[in-house]
Design a protein around this motif. Structure first.
Motif, PDB file in Angstrom:
ATOM      1  N   UNK A  92      32.845 -20.752 -30.354  1.00 36.54           N
ATOM      2  CA  UNK A  92      32.344 -21.500 -31.507  1.00 36.54           C
ATOM      3  C   UNK A  92      30.825 -21.539 -31.510  1.00 36.54           C
ATOM      4  N   UNK A  93      30.216 -21.731 -30.343  1.00 39.63           N
ATOM      5  CA  UNK A  93      28.757 -21.808 -30.270  1.00 39.63           C
ATOM      6  C   UNK A  93      28.107 -20.504 -30.710  1.00 39.63           C
ATOM      7  N   UNK A  94      28.681 -19.384 -30.319  1.00 37.81           N
ATOM      8  CA  UNK A  94      28.082 -18.096 -30.693  1.00 37.81           C
ATOM      9  C   UNK A  94      28.284 -17.805 -32.185  1.00 37.81           C
ATOM     10  N   UNK A  95      29.425 -18.187 -32.723  1.00 34.12           N
ATOM     11  CA  UNK A  95      29.647 -18.012 -34.160  1.00 34.12           C
ATOM     12  C   UNK A  95      28.639 -18.849 -34.949  1.00 34.12           C
ATOM     13  N   UNK A  96      28.438 -20.087 -34.519  1.00 36.02           N
ATOM     14  CA  UNK A  96      27.473 -20.940 -35.213  1.00 36.02           C
ATOM     15  C   UNK A  96      26.066 -20.358 -35.137  1.00 36.02           C
ATOM     16  N   UNK A  97      25.696 -19.803 -33.991  1.00 33.73           N
ATOM     17  CA  UNK A  97      24.361 -19.238 -33.832  1.00 33.73           C
ATOM     18  C   UNK A  97      24.158 -18.037 -34.754  1.00 33.73           C
ATOM     19  N   UNK A  98      25.185 -17.221 -34.941  1.00 32.91           N
ATOM     20  CA  UNK A  98      25.044 -16.052 -35.808  1.00 32.91           C
ATOM     21  C   UNK A  98      24.929 -16.439 -37.282  1.00 32.91           C
ATOM     22  N   UNK A  99      25.352 -17.648 -37.621  1.00 35.35           N
ATOM     23  CA  UNK A  99      25.313 -18.094 -39.012  1.00 35.35           C
ATOM     24  C   UNK A  99      23.985 -18.708 -39.401  1.00 35.35           C
ATOM     25  N   UNK A 100      23.086 -18.878 -38.458  1.00 39.80           N
ATOM     26  CA  UNK A 100      21.807 -19.566 -38.722  1.00 39.80           C
ATOM     27  C   UNK A 100      20.756 -18.925 -37.836  1.00 39.80           C
ATOM     28  N   UNK A 101      20.404 -17.683 -38.157  1.00 40.60           N
ATOM     29  CA  UNK A 101      19.545 -16.907 -37.293  1.00 40.60           C
ATOM     30  C   UNK A 101      18.078 -17.304 -37.449  1.00 40.60           C
ATOM     31  N   UNK A 102      17.337 -17.344 -36.349  1.00 40.18           N
ATOM     32  CA  UNK A 102      15.919 -17.689 -36.426  1.00 40.18           C
ATOM     33  C   UNK A 102      15.086 -16.510 -36.913  1.00 40.18           C
ATOM     34  N   UNK A 103      13.865 -16.817 -37.276  1.00 38.87           N
ATOM     35  CA  UNK A 103      12.925 -15.761 -37.659  1.00 38.87           C
ATOM     36  C   UNK A 103      12.491 -14.982 -36.426  1.00 38.87           C
ATOM     37  N   UNK A 104      12.357 -15.682 -35.310  1.00 39.47           N
ATOM     38  CA  UNK A 104      11.883 -15.075 -34.072  1.00 39.47           C
ATOM     39  C   UNK A 104      12.725 -15.571 -32.914  1.00 39.47           C
ATOM     40  N   UNK A 105      13.036 -14.682 -31.993  1.00 39.35           N
ATOM     41  CA  UNK A 105      13.793 -15.105 -30.816  1.00 39.35           C
ATOM     42  C   UNK A 105      13.373 -14.284 -29.607  1.00 39.35           C
ATOM     43  N   UNK A 106      13.663 -14.841 -28.432  1.00 39.20           N
ATOM     44  CA  UNK A 106      13.331 -14.173 -27.175  1.00 39.20           C
ATOM     45  C   UNK A 106      14.350 -14.585 -26.138  1.00 39.20           C
ATOM     46  N   UNK A 107      14.708 -13.661 -25.267  1.00 37.99           N
ATOM     47  CA  UNK A 107      15.662 -13.958 -24.216  1.00 37.99           C
ATOM     48  C   UNK A 107      14.948 -14.475 -22.971  1.00 37.99           C
ATOM     49  N   UNK A 113      15.654 -18.289 -26.846  1.00 36.14           N
ATOM     50  CA  UNK A 113      14.617 -19.142 -27.409  1.00 36.14           C
ATOM     51  C   UNK A 113      14.451 -18.760 -28.876  1.00 36.14           C
ATOM     52  N   UNK A 114      14.514 -19.754 -29.771  1.00 33.65           N
ATOM     53  CA  UNK A 114      14.526 -19.479 -31.208  1.00 33.65           C
ATOM     54  C   UNK A 114      13.399 -20.239 -31.904  1.00 33.65           C
ATOM     55  N   UNK A 115      12.748 -19.584 -32.864  1.00 32.97           N
ATOM     56  CA  UNK A 115      11.669 -20.234 -33.611  1.00 32.97           C
ATOM     57  C   UNK A 115      11.676 -19.762 -35.057  1.00 32.97           C
ATOM     58  N   UNK A 116      11.410 -20.700 -35.959  1.00 32.32           N
ATOM     59  CA  UNK A 116      11.371 -20.397 -37.401  1.00 32.32           C
ATOM     60  C   UNK A 116      10.368 -21.306 -38.104  1.00 32.32           C
ATOM     61  N   UNK A 117       9.183 -21.427 -37.543  1.00 29.03           N
ATOM     62  CA  UNK A 117       8.105 -22.232 -38.130  1.00 29.03           C
ATOM     63  C   UNK A 117       8.518 -23.680 -38.363  1.00 29.03           C
ATOM     64  N   UNK A 118       9.445 -24.173 -37.559  1.00 30.02           N
ATOM     65  CA  UNK A 118       9.829 -25.579 -37.630  1.00 30.02           C
ATOM     66  C   UNK A 118      10.941 -25.898 -38.606  1.00 30.02           C
ATOM     67  N   UNK A 119      11.498 -24.914 -39.318  1.00 28.20           N
ATOM     68  CA  UNK A 119      12.564 -25.174 -40.285  1.00 28.20           C
ATOM     69  C   UNK A 119      13.888 -25.368 -39.562  1.00 28.20           C
ATOM     70  N   UNK A 120      14.323 -26.590 -39.431  1.00 29.56           N
ATOM     71  CA  UNK A 120      15.538 -27.089 -38.781  1.00 29.56           C
ATOM     72  C   UNK A 120      15.466 -26.930 -37.261  1.00 29.56           C
ATOM     73  N   UNK A 121      16.030 -27.897 -36.569  1.00 25.56           N
ATOM     74  CA  UNK A 121      16.059 -27.828 -35.105  1.00 25.56           C
ATOM     75  C   UNK A 121      16.930 -26.683 -34.628  1.00 25.56           C
ATOM     76  N   UNK A 122      17.995 -26.382 -35.376  1.00 28.49           N
ATOM     77  CA  UNK A 122      18.887 -25.302 -34.947  1.00 28.49           C
ATOM     78  C   UNK A 122      18.148 -23.988 -34.803  1.00 28.49           C
ATOM     79  N   UNK A 123      17.211 -23.719 -35.723  1.00 28.13           N
ATOM     80  CA  UNK A 123      16.482 -22.461 -35.699  1.00 28.13           C
ATOM     81  C   UNK A 123      15.192 -22.556 -34.900  1.00 28.13           C
ATOM     82  N   UNK A 124      14.959 -23.685 -34.245  1.00 32.58           N
ATOM     83  CA  UNK A 124      13.733 -23.890 -33.465  1.00 32.58           C
ATOM     84  C   UNK A 124      14.063 -24.586 -32.150  1.00 32.58           C
TER      85      UNK A 124
END
Length: 331
Positions: A92-107, A113-124
């Motif tokens: 479930x966690x991986x499905x949810x992550x694929x539905x709300x992808x960040x602008x930038x990520x790093x392993x 690690x996910x970042x999207x200029x502060x738009x929602x905590x899920x993407x940041x």
């Protein structure tokens, strides 16, 4: 709750049971010849210097003095919920992550690690599924630095309340001064009953993209920059729902991402002037029917724990709590 063995209360747990789900009873007081007890069920996240930490399904951490224990045992996993699809936490966690992808990520090891200029905590926030490849203290130092470079607060998204969730990580973050800033329920359900609801789906327009009017109804975007548009448009198969209103903004909107057997529902919002007219149900039903056409059979959504109206609505549709997630913010 049964603790006795041959008529006696028995403490059957020890520090070697850290990480297991336990049930304990402790003495909290006495007076007038009457002893008072309380029972706690959750994951035993630590047992140090005479103090037990137990994390409940809700993410709440309970501290219990070892000296107050009168009974304790390892408890079986929580029973499966009826009528909900079978799914483990990581799926479930991986499905949810694929539905709300960040602008930038790093392993960082198995963390993302996910970042999207502060738009929602899920993407940041950090999605900590697995081992970061470093001792926890070093990993968190790296996390703080990564977000500091981007001018963002450091968040770690954790989960509690299901087999395989992260109660121990929650307790370790709390011990390091991080605090849970917001919590939400992840609910799942069979998809077909949602699609079978009686609703006025003729009013709902479905599209592969959203327009400016849709964004005017969406309450979380602020001034929608390119980062907002990228996050909203991300996902394997994305659909947007709109119910026309009388002004510039729609009466209701919604978003659905279809990913294999799963359909995820997000951004279901209704104009306050049009609430209690069944519009949220119409949006959900229309999106569910489209997802069924694409082969999905299970549904998920997220709802904040203080949103009583939405929790009641989704409960009535058959959505049951699968686990809870929390965003821990760095001190």
């Amino acid at each position: 709750m049964e603790f006795t063995g041959g008529g006696r209360l028995i403490v059957r747990i020890t520090p070697v049971d850290v990480g297991k789900r336990v049930s304990v009873r402790c003495l909290i007081g006495s007076g007038g010849g009457v002893e008072k007890f309380t029972d706690t069920v959750g994951v035993l996240t630590s047992w140090n210097e005479g103090v037990l930490l137990i994390t409940r399904r809700t993410g709440e951490t309970v501290r219990i003095a070892e000296s107050s224990l009168v009974a304790g045992k390892v408890a079986p996993a929580a029973p499966a919920r009826r009528r909900s699809p079978a799914a483990d936490f990581e799926e479930v966690a991986r499905v949810m992550a694929r539905a709300w992808r960040p602008v930038e990520s790093e392993r960082l090891g198995e963390w993302e690690l996910r970042a999207s200029s502060g738009f929602t905590r899920r993407a940041n926030s950090v999605l900590p599924l697995g081992d970061p490849g470093l001792p926890l203290g070093e990993a968190l130092t790296h996390v703080r630095g990564w977000y500091e470079v981007r001018g963002l607060p450091a968040y770690v998204q954790t989960a509690t309340g299901a087999v395989g969730t992260q109660e121990e990580l929650c307790a370790q973050l709390e011990a390091r001064g991080w605090w849970s800033e917001v919590s939400a329920e992840v609910r799942i359900a069979a998809l077909a009953p949602v699609g079978d609801l009686e609703a006025d789906v003729e009013r709902v327009r479905l599209a592969r993209s959203f327009d400016e009017a849709w964004l005017r109804r969406y309450q979380r975007s602020g001034t929608p920059g390119s980062h907002v548009l990228r996050v909203l448009g991300s996902g394997p198969s994305v659909w947007f729902a709109t119910v026309a209103g009388e002004g510039d903004a729609p009466a209701a909107i919604g978003r659905c991402v279809v990913d294999g057997r799963w359909a995820g529902f997000m951004a279901v919002e209704v104009d306050p002037a049009h609430r209690r007219q069944g519009l949220a149900t119409s949006v959900m039903t229309a999106l569910a029917r489209r997802a069924l056409e694409e082969g999905a059979s299970a549904a998920w959504l997220q709802v904040e724990t203080d949103n009583d109206g939405a929790r009641a609505l989704y409960g009535g549709m058959g959505f049951a709590i699968h686990h809870r997630y929390h965003h821990f913010r760095s001190a």
